[in-house]
Design a protein around this motif. Sequence first.
Motif, mmCIF file in Angstrom:
data_model
loop_
_atom_site.group_PDB
_atom_site.id
_atom_site.type_symbol
_atom_site.label_atom_id
_atom_site.label_comp_id
_atom_site.label_asym_id
_atom_site.label_seq_id
_atom_site.Cartn_x
_atom_site.Cartn_y
_atom_site.Cartn_z
ATOM 1 N N ALA A 194 0.922 -1.196 -0.276
ATOM 2 C CA ALA A 194 -0.087 0.007 0.010
ATOM 3 C C ALA A 194 0.939 1.235 0.150
ATOM 4 O O ALA A 194 0.486 2.170 -0.695
ATOM 5 C CB ALA A 194 -0.740 -0.070 1.277
ATOM 6 N N THR A 195 2.039 1.255 0.724
ATOM 7 C CA THR A 195 3.094 2.462 0.685
ATOM 8 C C THR A 195 3.332 2.496 -0.592
ATOM 9 O O THR A 195 3.695 3.818 -1.142
ATOM 10 C CB THR A 195 4.080 2.355 1.787
ATOM 11 O OG1 THR A 195 4.586 0.923 1.420
ATOM 12 C CG2 THR A 195 3.422 1.984 3.190
ATOM 13 N N LYS A 196 3.852 1.506 -1.262
ATOM 14 C CA LYS A 196 4.348 1.597 -2.709
ATOM 15 C C LYS A 196 3.261 2.186 -3.516
ATOM 16 O O LYS A 196 3.752 2.991 -4.448
ATOM 17 C CB LYS A 196 5.047 0.324 -3.130
ATOM 18 C CG LYS A 196 5.998 -0.241 -2.338
ATOM 19 C CD LYS A 196 6.629 -1.498 -2.835
ATOM 20 C CE LYS A 196 7.873 -2.153 -2.322
ATOM 21 N NZ LYS A 196 8.221 -3.305 -2.698
ATOM 22 N N ARG A 197 2.199 1.864 -3.360
ATOM 23 C CA ARG A 197 1.268 2.482 -4.265
ATOM 24 C C ARG A 197 0.791 3.848 -4.170
ATOM 25 O O ARG A 197 0.539 4.468 -5.188
ATOM 26 C CB ARG A 197 -0.353 1.579 -3.993
ATOM 27 C CG ARG A 197 -1.338 1.429 -5.068
ATOM 28 C CD ARG A 197 -2.679 0.856 -4.776
ATOM 29 N NE ARG A 197 -3.624 0.848 -5.626
ATOM 30 C CZ ARG A 197 -4.201 1.946 -6.060
ATOM 31 N NH1 ARG A 197 -4.257 3.075 -5.461
ATOM 32 N NH2 ARG A 197 -5.220 1.893 -7.006
ATOM 33 N N ILE A 198 0.930 4.051 -2.887
ATOM 34 C CA ILE A 198 0.817 5.849 -2.613
ATOM 35 C C ILE A 198 1.841 6.337 -3.424
ATOM 36 O O ILE A 198 1.479 7.514 -3.936
ATOM 37 C CB ILE A 198 0.818 5.954 -1.105
ATOM 38 C CG1 ILE A 198 -0.395 5.513 -0.411
ATOM 39 C CG2 ILE A 198 0.759 7.546 -0.728
ATOM 40 C CD1 ILE A 198 -0.422 5.497 1.095
ATOM 41 N N GLN A 199 3.155 5.884 -3.116
ATOM 42 C CA GLN A 199 4.360 6.602 -3.930
ATOM 43 C C GLN A 199 4.300 6.479 -5.393
ATOM 44 O O GLN A 199 4.352 7.758 -6.108
ATOM 45 C CB GLN A 199 5.697 6.066 -3.621
ATOM 46 C CG GLN A 199 6.011 6.150 -2.198
ATOM 47 C CD GLN A 199 7.132 5.084 -1.812
ATOM 48 O OE1 GLN A 199 7.382 3.990 -2.543
ATOM 49 N NE2 GLN A 199 7.842 5.265 -0.850
ATOM 50 N N LEU A 200 3.624 5.557 -6.179
ATOM 51 C CA LEU A 200 3.107 5.480 -7.471
ATOM 52 C C LEU A 200 2.361 6.615 -7.918
ATOM 53 O O LEU A 200 2.362 7.115 -9.015
ATOM 54 C CB LEU A 200 2.839 4.322 -7.946
ATOM 55 C CG LEU A 200 4.367 3.218 -7.735
ATOM 56 C CD1 LEU A 200 3.797 1.721 -8.050
ATOM 57 C CD2 LEU A 200 5.111 3.471 -9.008
ATOM 58 N N GLU A 201 1.090 6.676 -6.811
ATOM 59 C CA GLU A 201 0.007 7.301 -7.201
ATOM 60 C C GLU A 201 0.547 9.064 -7.486
ATOM 61 O O GLU A 201 0.061 9.759 -8.313
ATOM 62 C CB GLU A 201 -0.993 7.495 -6.096
ATOM 63 C CG GLU A 201 -1.850 6.182 -6.401
ATOM 64 C CD GLU A 201 -2.816 6.044 -7.576
ATOM 65 O OE1 GLU A 201 -2.951 7.038 -8.314
ATOM 66 O OE2 GLU A 201 -3.120 4.885 -8.188
ATOM 67 N N ARG A 202 1.406 9.395 -6.477
ATOM 68 C CA ARG A 202 2.077 10.763 -6.558
ATOM 69 C C ARG A 202 3.015 10.623 -7.736
ATOM 70 O O ARG A 202 2.981 12.014 -8.444
ATOM 71 C CB ARG A 202 3.226 10.841 -5.320
ATOM 72 C CG ARG A 202 3.651 12.112 -5.231
ATOM 73 C CD ARG A 202 5.237 12.160 -4.396
ATOM 74 N NE ARG A 202 6.220 11.470 -5.332
ATOM 75 C CZ ARG A 202 6.664 12.176 -6.379
ATOM 76 N NH1 ARG A 202 6.449 13.366 -6.575
ATOM 77 N NH2 ARG A 202 7.382 11.138 -7.098
ATOM 78 N N GLU A 203 3.779 9.774 -8.069
ATOM 79 C CA GLU A 203 4.422 9.858 -9.540
ATOM 80 C C GLU A 203 3.456 10.097 -10.666
ATOM 81 O O GLU A 203 3.830 10.977 -11.547
ATOM 82 C CB GLU A 203 5.082 8.772 -9.719
ATOM 83 C CG GLU A 203 6.030 8.370 -10.954
ATOM 84 C CD GLU A 203 7.296 9.296 -10.950
ATOM 85 O OE1 GLU A 203 8.012 9.288 -11.985
ATOM 86 O OE2 GLU A 203 7.645 10.140 -9.824
ATOM 87 N N LYS A 204 2.310 9.467 -10.546
ATOM 88 C CA LYS A 204 1.508 9.687 -11.688
ATOM 89 C C LYS A 204 0.984 11.040 -11.897
ATOM 90 O O LYS A 204 1.116 11.553 -12.883
ATOM 91 C CB LYS A 204 0.454 8.579 -11.480
ATOM 92 C CG LYS A 204 0.346 7.008 -11.881
ATOM 93 C CD LYS A 204 -0.461 6.220 -11.290
ATOM 94 C CE LYS A 204 -1.949 6.583 -11.778
ATOM 95 N NZ LYS A 204 -2.947 5.731 -11.239
#
Length: 422
Positions: A194-204
């Motif tokens: 879930a933390t990795k997903r949050i980081q990727l959403e920021r990258e998007k």
Amino acid sequence: MDTRPPIFAIRFSLTVLMALGWLRAAEPPGSLKALLAEALSNNPEILASQKRYEAARQRPGQVSSLPDPMFSPGFASNGRPWPGAGLGKEPTSNIGFMVSQEVPWPGKRKLQGDMAVKEYEAEFQNYTQAQLSVVSRIKQAYYRRAYAFEVVEVLDRNIDLLRRLLKITEARYSVGKAAQQDVFKAQTQISILATKRIQLEREKRAREAEIVSLVNRAPGSSLEKPDALLPQEMKVGLEELYEAAKQNSPMLLKDEKMIQRAELAVNMARKEYYPDYTIKAGYFNMGSMPPMYQLSADFKIPLYFFRKQRPAVTEQSQTLAASRRDYEASNQSLHFRIKDDQLMAETSNQLIKLYSQTVIPQSSLALESSLSSYETGSVDFLTVLMNYVTVVEYEMNYYEELQNYYLAVSRLEEMTGRSLLP
């Protein structure tokens, strides 16, 4: 003075635009080609560079023209301080005018014009470099955003799988067939993903903002989902890349123009040993006496050549040497960067094939087998979790290598000025 851009420059510009999709059929909004076409039309950096180039094209005619002539009306009077006093009575009284024209030594104006031509040709390379740079940055942001979308899907899919594993573990724990720590490990792994997903959403969102900025849309505008990242083969060898850079790289072509400009500047400095001159002609009305005419020439004498002209020649000679060294440095740097990105693209391409054809299928089979065995109690939870983490890691690595491949190709396209993918 002909201020049209050189033929090779026109051809190169058209080649770049065609390679970038500028002259192709309309693409769906939000596609990479549509974004590139929009940026080439609207990006402020490109438009500013274009205006600087167009401004530089106006210089050759200015610097190669003759200086403005001088018109000098006047009078000479006797007895009274106003015009006409003593006119026709005194031989020194007159009313008339002088016209003078300063003329540089033959060859100077042509050299100045040729130097200005080289300057605007160098400015054209800056314009081309601005186009290639913006295109490369859009492509890289687009591929990074596409990578984030792909990995988010991988994480979502594997989080669902991990939740399934958690339910199985909780069921086994409820009947005393699994340890409590197995439940905690599964919950922890879900939180990590879930933390990795949050980081990727920021990258998007960050890459979306970058693309919006580069195409000069209103801040906060949204973009459609990028196309899926799919493997493509770059069938261009290293020597072809070197040759393309030699022919097309704006950085090298600009340095070549600056060398040519410096060579002309040396010749111009040598011309300064020869004097400029001013031609003067005048007509003076003498009243009842015959009119008086005057013609003369003034020559500048380069008397202080040891302090002016000689150091100027040395200065321009050193500038020429520096320009040649700049070209050499740019060429070496460009060759290194091409080699580095070509190796990155080649390595990433090999890893993409390895992950997709061998590593991921095998690790997925191992995970499926361990899940089935875990449900029956044949293997422990740690084995299943390790297999699961391995699959997630390899899938993320696959898309990371796809991203690295496209980023390297984008940089190579910027350096070589040509499209490298189908």
